[in-house]
Design an enzyme around this catalytic site. Structure first.
Site, mmCIF file in Angstrom:
data_model
loop_
_atom_site.group_PDB
_atom_site.id
_atom_site.type_symbol
_atom_site.label_atom_id
_atom_site.label_comp_id
_atom_site.label_asym_id
_atom_site.label_seq_id
_atom_site.Cartn_x
_atom_site.Cartn_y
_atom_site.Cartn_z
ATOM 1 C CG ASP A 171 -11.387 42.404 26.025
ATOM 2 O OD1 ASP A 171 -11.262 43.556 26.491
ATOM 3 O OD2 ASP A 171 -12.045 42.164 24.997
ATOM 4 C CG HIS A 254 -11.524 48.588 27.142
ATOM 5 N ND1 HIS A 254 -11.819 47.762 28.207
ATOM 6 C CD2 HIS A 254 -11.472 47.787 26.036
ATOM 7 C CE1 HIS A 254 -11.949 46.515 27.764
ATOM 8 N NE2 HIS A 254 -11.742 46.500 26.459
ATOM 9 C CG HIS A 257 -6.391 48.845 25.176
ATOM 10 N ND1 HIS A 257 -7.054 49.378 24.080
ATOM 11 C CD2 HIS A 257 -5.806 47.715 24.730
ATOM 12 C CE1 HIS A 257 -6.868 48.616 23.029
ATOM 13 N NE2 HIS A 257 -6.129 47.584 23.391
ATOM 14 C CG HIS A 271 -8.175 44.265 22.971
ATOM 15 N ND1 HIS A 271 -8.326 45.630 22.787
ATOM 16 C CD2 HIS A 271 -9.207 43.886 23.786
ATOM 17 C CE1 HIS A 271 -9.387 46.053 23.447
ATOM 18 N NE2 HIS A 271 -9.944 45.010 24.057
#
Length: 363
Positions: A171, A254, A257, A271
């Site tokens: 991340d 993201h 995502h 995540h």
């Protein structure tokens, strides 16, 4: 314009839960703790003993599920009823985002975060991520008030499943891969340069300490390598996110995502794992070839990220087409990227990602 919003104070020390009361008591003698059952079991009774010794009174709320509007409103009402303005979040990203949002919703509200895993930069980040009750991401909400205090206990994090650390590394790596493309159109923008250079520092730390930190986390050993990686996962990634300029810089990976959070078959992914897969898709979007960035692929394999949407099974193609049509990305930001985010391009990148790693799978 250049704006940097950060927590007021950061303390990282192995075993700091034993002394947390000494840090919290000068701020408030009455707090509301929002935590999860698993996280609370890991920090108590040490945290409770420390609070008691420092004369701090507390109420504990055990949270389940995601950070939702309803949950934040519920805890805000609870805090008002108790006459509490200080919210202490103890746990992972969902809990910490909820605690920060509750403090933000209170008049004069303040927060303290104590992360029990290093899987995101939520303990530092200047926003809270909101979800549906089922886990689909709705929005990232900027906060008026950031944590006054971040307490990081590397001993607790060393005892967590190494999967969280690896997801947090990826991340944080994503910040470098997501912010860097914006420089092509705006190489002299100061805010952007600071974001990219800060994100690059995290990458440098992983190159030096990443392998050893993972080994030490598996052995539940607090080492210099693990401490450096925890700081990179939370503080450095959080700082990169805290820098704002006139150019909006949402991450492409993201954004992909966020759409994937609506797929029930992928809910078991952390995540950072969804972000890791999405970075592969971004790599195909950036390049004109049919192979991903070799350095990125090596890192994703090193940290054991998912490389395909295989859990979707027979609905994989339908999801790819739906994702390509529904990526929510601001037009003002897309104009500053050196590659197109047209739905056809996104679908092609998703297809190439699947075909590269499952060549026998027809799409």
């Amino acid at each position: 314009m250049l704006a940097i919003k950060t927590p007021q104070t950061w303390f990282h020390q192995s075993g700091i839960r034993h002394d947390a009361g000494e840090y919290i008591s000068p701020l408030s003698q009455h707090i509301l703790i929002i935590t999860s059952a698993q996280a609370w079991a890991r920090v108590s009774p040490a945290l409770e003993s420390s609070l008691r010794a420092s004369g701090v009174k507390w109420q504990t709320e055990i949270m389940t599920g995601y950070c939702t509007d309803e949950r934040v409103a519920h805890y805000a009402r609870r805090a008002r009823k108790l006459g509490v303005q200080w919210i202490v979040g103890v746990g992972g990203g969902r809990v910490l985002d909820t605690a920060k949002a509750v403090a933000d919703a209170l008049e004069g509200g303040e927060s303290v975060t104590l992360p029990t895993v290093a899987s995101t930069c939520a303990a530092w980040s200047p926003l809270s991520v909101f979800y549906t009750e089922e886990g689909g991401q709705i929005r990232s909400q900027p906060l008026k008030t950031l944590p006054r205090l971040v307490l990081v206990d590397s001993e607790i994090i060393a005892q967590s499943d190494v999967r969280y650390l690896k997801a947090g590394i990826v991340d944080a790596l994503a910040k470098w891969y997501e912010f860097r493309p914006y420089l092509q159109h705006s190489p002299d923008n100061l805010a952007l340069q600071l974001k990219v250079q800060t994100a690059r520092l995290a990458v440098d730390i992983y190159e030096k300490h990443g392998v050893q930190a993972v080994q030490d986390n598996k052995a539940q050993v607090v080492s210099e390598a693990l401490i450096n990686v925890i700081d990179a996962n939370i503080a450095i990634a959080g700082l990169a996110n805290s820098i704002r300029g006139e150019i909006p810089t949402p991450g492409v990976a993201h954004a992909i995502h966020n759409r994937l959070t609506y797929e029930p078959a992928l809910r078991d992914w952390l995540h950072g794992e969804r972000v890791g897969y999405s970075l592969l898709v971004q790599s195909f979007l950036e390049g004109d070839g049919e192979t991903p960035d070799a350095a990125l692929l090596s890192l994703l394999r090193q940290y054991e990220m998912p490389l395909t949407l295989a859990p979707l099974k027979e609905i994989r193609l339908a999801v790819i087409q739906a994702v390509a049509r529904s990526i929510n990305f601001p037009r003002a930001a897309a104009e500053h990227l050196p590659f197109s985010l047209e739905p056809a391009r996104i679908e092609r990148a998703l297809r190439l990602t699947e075909q590269f790693f499952t060549p026998r799978y027809a799409l």
